[in-house]
Design a protein around this motif. Structure first.
Motif, short mmCIF file in Angstrom:
data_model
loop_
_atom_site.label_atom_id
_atom_site.label_comp_id
_atom_site.label_asym_id
_atom_site.label_seq_id
_atom_site.Cartn_x
_atom_site.Cartn_y
_atom_site.Cartn_z
N MET A 168 1.00 -0.63 -0.08
CA MET A 168 -0.03 -0.06 -0.54
C MET A 168 0.89 1.20 -0.04
SD MET A 168 -3.34 -1.14 0.43
CE MET A 168 -4.25 0.18 1.55
N GLY A 177 -3.55 -1.24 -2.69
CA GLY A 177 -3.50 -2.69 -2.30
C GLY A 177 -4.50 -3.95 -2.67
N PHE A 180 -4.59 -7.73 -1.64
CA PHE A 180 -5.38 -8.11 -0.22
C PHE A 180 -6.56 -7.76 -0.16
CE2 PHE A 180 -1.57 -4.91 1.19
CZ PHE A 180 -0.11 -5.70 1.10
N TYR A 352 0.83 6.73 3.73
CA TYR A 352 0.80 5.29 2.85
C TYR A 352 2.04 5.94 1.54
CZ TYR A 352 -2.32 2.34 4.89
OH TYR A 352 -2.91 0.99 5.48
#
Ligand SMILES: Cc1cc2nc3c(=O)[nH]c(=O)nc-3n(C[C@H](O)[C@H](O)[C@H](O)COP(=O)(O)OP(=O)(O)OC[C@H]3O[C@@H](n4cnc5c(N)ncnc54)[C@H](O)[C@@H]3O)c2cc1C
Length: 412
Positions: A168, A177, A180, A352
């Motif tokens: 991320m 992301g 994920f 991030y």
């Protein structure tokens, strides 16, 4: 009739490129899908543009200790492709590697684009089809097998699928992301990512006013509610939002934990190897040599380059114009105290967008660490930042990408 590839690699970053090149060398027909207009966007900004390509620690046990809880899982992976293999990989492709302080290894050109160019050449192979501008939107499964990968309505089929979509950090490079979410849908338990190697946000204006200044040797101590918890010595970079540099990045995870316990403050000691009384004697000798000058005119002889205005801003305003011979003992102690402990209030970790690495991802016990195969989906392999492995900065992240990418490329 659509082509069925041997391997579909999703994500053309460091680890995905390593997978694709290695698999093609084994005679596999590879499709590499990358959502950006270019491959390797994050790789090109690594190490401040210099790319800390690996860490040259020779003792495997010491090297792997840097990966915390993941250490036991990594021995078989590193037996297949270690940091030494990384050096051989790049040097045999015309890019000599040099080792710098703290065993950090860089290309001798200190240019991340050269590392990228080696990887690009590695993936220029008749068996590799690269499709850029190809954001994978959906992964279709049947039982515990992936059957289709869908990009903008186009269906691709592969015997194996490698997820190399990154974590991320710095989402503008493409790692947003996506992996994920798919991994969760596919039955993996994904640890929530949080920025881990990341600068610190602070509230102090004196820090922000120093944006761009760095102190190469200082000690920073961290406190919770006034109680000292730990310290680190090294280089600190001041930025317009707070503190960065290797020392800070590597302290961030622990500071993040402290932030759950209360108000986190820090002190910066600009002379960590000089005791208070020794520093006082040094300052006194500067004062003696310039008795009739004002304090502001001689202060730069007492403070590291670039720090004068910040220190002065924290001292009583009248002191600047005071003749040195009139400075009281109490004020002198105040000055030295400040040089040894500039106060900082930490308000949080940056996000991030500024993180080098965000931790989180798939726990290693859900991956076969001899092959990088998922234990939940038979034909799925996972690499790089998608794995839940904490590590410091210093070349350890890219090494994980080369290692996991190599192993997945050999086994997918
Ligand atoms: C500023 C910065 C500096 C760093 N410096 C260093 C360093 O010097 N040394 C070091 O060891 N580590 C460094 N790191 C960490 C290192 O860059 C990462 O660990 C590494 O790049 C991760 O590689 P990866 O292959 O897992 O993912 P990434 O490099 O993030 O690549 C993932 C790719 O997948 C693509 N993608 C994502 N979703 C999709 C989708 N849906 N469809 C298709 N493609 C998709 C992305 O566009 C991206 O190209 C740095 C990181 C940052 C942010």
């Amino acid at each position: 009739m659509s082509t069925v590839y041997d391997i579909i690699v999703i994500g053309g970053g460091a680890s995905g490129l390593m997978v694709a090149g290695g698999a093609a060398l084994r005679g596999k027909k590879v499709l590499l899908l990358e959502k950006n207009k270019q491959l390797g966007e994050k790789l090109k900004i690594t190490g401040g543009g210099r790319c800390n390509v690996t860490n040259a620690e020779e003792d495997m046990r010491i090297l792997l200790k840097n990966y915390g809880d993941a250490e036991p899982f990594l021995y078989s992976l590193f037996a297949q492709f270690s940091n030494k293999d990384t050096v051989i990989f790049f040097e045999s492709r015309g890019l000599p590697i040099v080792v710098q302080a703290r065993k950090r290894a860089f290309p001798h050109t200190e240019n991340a684009h050269d590392v990228y160019r080696v990887m690009e050449a590695y993936c220029t192979h008749p068996l590799i089809t690269i499709k850029i501008n190809s954001p994978v939107q959906k992964i279709v499964t049947q039982g515990n097998k992936i059957t289709q990968v869908i990009v903008k309505g186009v269906i691709y089929e592969g015997r194996s699928v490698v997820l190399a979509t990154g974590g991320m950090s710095h989402p503008e490079t493409g790692s947003t992301g996506d992996g994920f979410k798919w991994l969760t849908d596919l039955g993996h338990s994904v640890e929530k990512p949080t920025p881990s190697i990341v600068p610190l946000a602070v509230s102090d204006t004196w820090v922000k006013s120093l944006a761009g200044v760095s102190l190469s040797f200082m000690k920073i101590s961290f406190y919770v509610e006034g109680k000292r918890k730990f310290y680190k010595i090294g280089k600190v970079l001041f930025t317009h939002f707070g503190l960065s540099g290797p020392l800070i990045l590597n302290a961030a995870k622990a500071v993040g934990d402290l932030l759950h316990d209360g108000l986190v403050t820090a002190t910066i000691d600009m002379y960590p190897d000089t005791e208070f009384d020794v520093l006082e004697r040094k300052i006194l000798s500067v004062f003696d040599a310039h008795k009739n000058k004002t304090f502001k005119n001689i202060f730069k002889e007492c403070v590291p380059d670039g720090m004068v205005d910040a220190v002065v801003s924290l001292l009583p305003a009248t002191l600047s114009e005071t003749k040195v011979h009139s400075i009281s003992k109490e004020d002198r102690k105040k000055i030295i105290h400040l040089l040894k402990s500039m106060p900082v209030t930490i308000t949080g970790l940056m996000g991030y967008d500024r993180a080098v690495v965000a931790d989180g991802g798939v726990p290693l016990d859900e991956i076969d660490t001899k092959t990088m195969r998922s234990k939940k989906i038979n034909n799925l392999f996972v690499t790089g930042d998608l794995l839940h492995i904490n590590r410091p900065s210093g070349g350890f992240s890219l090494q994980l990408c080369w290692t996991t990418g190599y192993v997945a490329g050999e086994n997918a």
